[in-house]
Design a protein around this motif. Structure first.
Motif, PDB file in Angstrom:
ATOM      1  N   HIS A   1      22.056 -11.710  -6.539  1.00  8.25           N
ATOM      2  CA  HIS A   1      21.398 -10.742  -6.786  1.00  8.25           C
ATOM      3  C   HIS A   1      21.305  -9.779  -5.736  1.00  8.25           C
ATOM      4  N   GLN A   2      21.735  -8.575  -5.751  1.00  4.11           N
ATOM      5  CA  GLN A   2      21.927  -7.618  -4.809  1.00  4.11           C
ATOM      6  C   GLN A   2      20.555  -6.766  -4.859  1.00  4.11           C
ATOM      7  N   SER A   3      19.599  -7.070  -3.989  1.00  6.11           N
ATOM      8  CA  SER A   3      18.389  -6.318  -4.103  1.00  6.11           C
ATOM      9  C   SER A   3      18.315  -4.925  -3.934  1.00  6.11           C
ATOM     10  N   CYS A   4      17.638  -3.889  -4.623  1.00  6.18           N
ATOM     11  CA  CYS A   4      17.683  -2.552  -4.378  1.00  6.18           C
ATOM     12  C   CYS A   4      17.646  -1.855  -2.857  1.00  6.18           C
ATOM     13  N   HIS A   5      16.447  -2.625  -2.336  1.00  4.46           N
ATOM     14  CA  HIS A   5      16.303  -2.296  -0.743  1.00  4.46           C
ATOM     15  C   HIS A   5      17.413  -2.508   0.178  1.00  4.46           C
ATOM     16  N   GLY A   6      17.669  -3.821   0.001  1.00  4.75           N
ATOM     17  CA  GLY A   6      18.947  -4.090   0.838  1.00  4.75           C
ATOM     18  C   GLY A   6      20.307  -3.490   0.502  1.00  4.75           C
ATOM     19  N   GLN A   7      20.484  -3.047  -0.600  1.00  2.00           N
ATOM     20  CA  GLN A   7      21.903  -2.559  -1.254  1.00  2.00           C
ATOM     21  C   GLN A   7      21.863  -1.106  -0.853  1.00  2.00           C
ATOM     22  N   ARG A   8      20.807  -0.402  -1.480  1.00  2.00           N
ATOM     23  CA  ARG A   8      20.712   1.022  -1.457  1.00  2.00           C
ATOM     24  C   ARG A   8      20.032   1.512  -0.247  1.00  2.00           C
ATOM     25  N   GLY A   9      18.908   0.810   0.348  1.00  4.46           N
ATOM     26  CA  GLY A   9      18.364   1.357   1.463  1.00  4.46           C
ATOM     27  C   GLY A   9      19.084   0.861   2.943  1.00  4.46           C
ATOM     28  N   LEU A  10      19.402  -0.505   2.891  1.00  3.17           N
ATOM     29  CA  LEU A  10      19.711  -0.900   4.350  1.00  3.17           C
ATOM     30  C   LEU A  10      21.577  -0.752   4.138  1.00  3.17           C
TER      31      LEU A  10
ATOM     32  N   ILE B   1      13.816  -7.994  15.993  1.00  3.39           N
ATOM     33  CA  ILE B   1      13.062  -8.599  15.051  1.00  3.39           C
ATOM     34  C   ILE B   1      13.832  -8.660  13.907  1.00  3.39           C
ATOM     35  N   VAL B   2      13.825  -9.818  13.344  1.00  2.00           N
ATOM     36  CA  VAL B   2      14.584 -10.374  12.144  1.00  2.00           C
ATOM     37  C   VAL B   2      13.778 -10.844  10.946  1.00  2.00           C
ATOM     38  N   CYS B   3      14.019 -10.441   9.739  1.00  2.00           N
ATOM     39  CA  CYS B   3      13.459 -10.509   8.724  1.00  2.00           C
ATOM     40  C   CYS B   3      13.943 -11.033   7.505  1.00  2.00           C
ATOM     41  N   PRO B   4      13.584 -12.094   6.774  1.00  2.00           N
ATOM     42  CA  PRO B   4      14.549 -12.427   5.524  1.00  2.00           C
ATOM     43  C   PRO B   4      14.062 -11.758   4.263  1.00  2.00           C
ATOM     44  N   SER B   5      14.171 -10.545   4.481  1.00  2.00           N
ATOM     45  CA  SER B   5      13.499  -9.540   3.235  1.00  2.00           C
ATOM     46  C   SER B   5      14.131  -8.056   3.572  1.00  2.00           C
ATOM     47  N   GLY B   6      14.878  -7.592   2.619  1.00  2.00           N
ATOM     48  CA  GLY B   6      15.466  -6.202   2.836  1.00  2.00           C
ATOM     49  C   GLY B   6      14.359  -5.210   2.556  1.00  2.00           C
ATOM     50  N   SER B   7      13.368  -5.408   1.747  1.00  2.00           N
ATOM     51  CA  SER B   7      12.413  -4.594   1.176  1.00  2.00           C
ATOM     52  C   SER B   7      11.345  -4.410   2.435  1.00  2.00           C
ATOM     53  N   CYS B   8      10.883  -5.616   3.065  1.00  2.00           N
ATOM     54  CA  CYS B   8       9.946  -5.386   4.321  1.00  2.00           C
ATOM     55  C   CYS B   8      10.829  -4.862   5.545  1.00  2.00           C
ATOM     56  N   THR B   9      11.825  -5.240   5.547  1.00  2.00           N
ATOM     57  CA  THR B   9      12.703  -4.580   6.882  1.00  2.00           C
ATOM     58  C   THR B   9      12.811  -3.164   6.503  1.00  2.00           C
TER      59      THR B   9
ATOM     60  N   MET C   1       0.766  -1.305  -0.140  1.00  2.00           N
ATOM     61  CA  MET C   1      -0.204   0.110   0.082  1.00  2.00           C
ATOM     62  C   MET C   1       0.760   1.066   0.010  1.00  2.00           C
ATOM     63  N   ALA C   2       1.784   1.246   0.752  1.00  2.00           N
ATOM     64  CA  ALA C   2       2.898   2.465   0.959  1.00  2.00           C
ATOM     65  C   ALA C   2       3.331   2.699  -0.346  1.00  2.00           C
TER      66      ALA C   2
ATOM     67  N   HIS D   1      10.868  -1.155   4.958  1.00  2.00           N
ATOM     68  CA  HIS D   1       9.358  -0.369   5.272  1.00  2.00           C
ATOM     69  C   HIS D   1       9.315  -0.116   6.738  1.00  2.00           C
ATOM     70  N   ILE D   2       9.361  -1.143   7.578  1.00  2.00           N
ATOM     71  CA  ILE D   2       9.280  -1.084   8.791  1.00  2.00           C
ATOM     72  C   ILE D   2      10.230   0.157   9.381  1.00  2.00           C
ATOM     73  N   LYS D   3      11.551   0.050   9.098  1.00  2.00           N
ATOM     74  CA  LYS D   3      12.273   0.924   9.634  1.00  2.00           C
ATOM     75  C   LYS D   3      12.230   2.457   9.202  1.00  2.00           C
ATOM     76  N   GLU D   4      11.759   2.547   7.802  1.00  2.00           N
ATOM     77  CA  GLU D   4      11.522   3.676   7.466  1.00  2.00           C
ATOM     78  C   GLU D   4      10.047   4.277   7.401  1.00  2.00           C
ATOM     79  N   HIS D   5       8.940   3.526   7.894  1.00  2.00           N
ATOM     80  CA  HIS D   5       7.691   4.111   7.786  1.00  2.00           C
ATOM     81  C   HIS D   5       6.691   3.707   8.850  1.00  2.00           C
ATOM     82  N   LEU D   6       7.315   2.762   9.938  1.00  2.00           N
ATOM     83  CA  LEU D   6       6.399   2.298  10.958  1.00  2.00           C
ATOM     84  C   LEU D   6       6.025   3.611  11.801  1.00  2.00           C
ATOM     85  N   GLY D   7       6.957   4.452  12.122  1.00  2.00           N
ATOM     86  CA  GLY D   7       6.871   5.347  12.858  1.00  2.00           C
ATOM     87  C   GLY D   7       7.091   5.206  14.511  1.00  2.00           C
ATOM     88  N   VAL D   8       7.759   3.935  14.484  1.00  2.00           N
ATOM     89  CA  VAL D   8       8.065   3.756  15.929  1.00  2.00           C
ATOM     90  C   VAL D   8       9.465   3.497  16.339  1.00  2.00           C
TER      91      VAL D   8
END
Length: 246
Positions: free
Chosen positions: A123-132, A72-80, A46-47, A82-89
């Motif tokens: 494959h270096q995913s964009c969220h993991g590489q450039r975001g995290l 909190i551990v997640c096997p996904s850079g994009s979902c991680t 949605m975001a 999202h939580i770090k940047e948009h959860l607001g906590v």
């Protein structure tokens, strides 16, 4: 170390073996892992589509599910991300880690004791590489590093494939692959055929969403490449692939 296991909804529905591998991997390295059973989508789709104002229910449920853990551990850079940047906590955002950064930065894993004798294309995913910032971007004039490669280098028998363009987007982009289908597919083909040219036997990444996109292309075009999440390789998965590395 008490860890809340955050599993993306598409992994839960389509790739449960990735969730299981993540659980086993964390437990092998001394974590007390808990899986909140009523977790749902984190709200990222949605975001990404411009409807972040509709994610409040997802946010509230995430806070309810994951408050009280050390990490909190997640096997996904994009979902991680999202939580770090948009959860607001801020507290939960600081506690949330993508799997490979958790293994390198928190657990400091330096001896995996697993064997995987195949040519592996990363494959270096964009969220993991450039975001995290899990790996350095090749366009920067800066010292290279990769937390994922640091872990893969500990796997006995694994040969990491050198790609022509190692950190380009695969074209998935969440809802981008729906709104811009033709462009998304062409970008995915470019990435997949880079692996084909360079002899990849197993294509891996930290984001199963990217792998899902590329696996669809691999299957449709009947290419001889196996797709596996990093957690499966680091957990010592067995796979039937021809021509193993000596």
């Amino acid at each position: 170390m008490k860890v809340g296991l955050f599993i993306p909804c598409y992994v839960d529905q389509f790739y449960p073996q990735v969730a299981i591998a993540t659980l086993e991997l964390l437990e092998k390295h001394g974590c007390e892992v808990h899986f909140p059973k009523n977790q749902t989508c984190c709200g990222q789709p949605m975001a990404n589509s411009g409807f972040e104002h509709l994610t409040h229910g997802c946010n509230d449920l995430f806070v309810k599910n994951f408050t009280g853990y050390d990490y909190i551990v997640c096997p996904s850079g994009s979902c991680t991300m999202h939580i770090k940047e948009h959860l607001g906590v801020p507290q939960l955002a600081a506690q949330c880690y993508e799997l490979t950064e958790f293994m390198t930065d928190v657990l400091h894993v330096n001896d995996l004791k697993v064997r995987f004798p195949y040519r592996v294309g990363l494959h270096q995913s964009c969220h993991g590489q450039r975001g995290l910032k899990i790996a350095q971007m090749s366009e920067l004039n800066a010292p290279p590093f990769s937390k994922v490669e640091q872990l893969l280098s500990q796997v006995e028998g694994l040969e990491l494939v050198t790609l022509d363009r190692k950190d380009e987007c695969c074209g998935f982009g969440g809802t981008f692959c729906v709104s811009e289908e033709a462009l998304s597919v062409r970008m995915g083909q470019d990435r997949v055929y880079d692996h084909v040219r360079n002899g990849t036997q197993v294509l891996t990444a930290g984001d199963m969403s990217c792998l899902m996109h590329m696996e669809g292309i691999i299957r449709r075009e009947k290419l001889p490449i196996k797709v596996m999440h990093l957690a499966e390789i680091l957990n010592g998965a067995k796979v039937g692939v021809t021509e193993p590395v000596a």
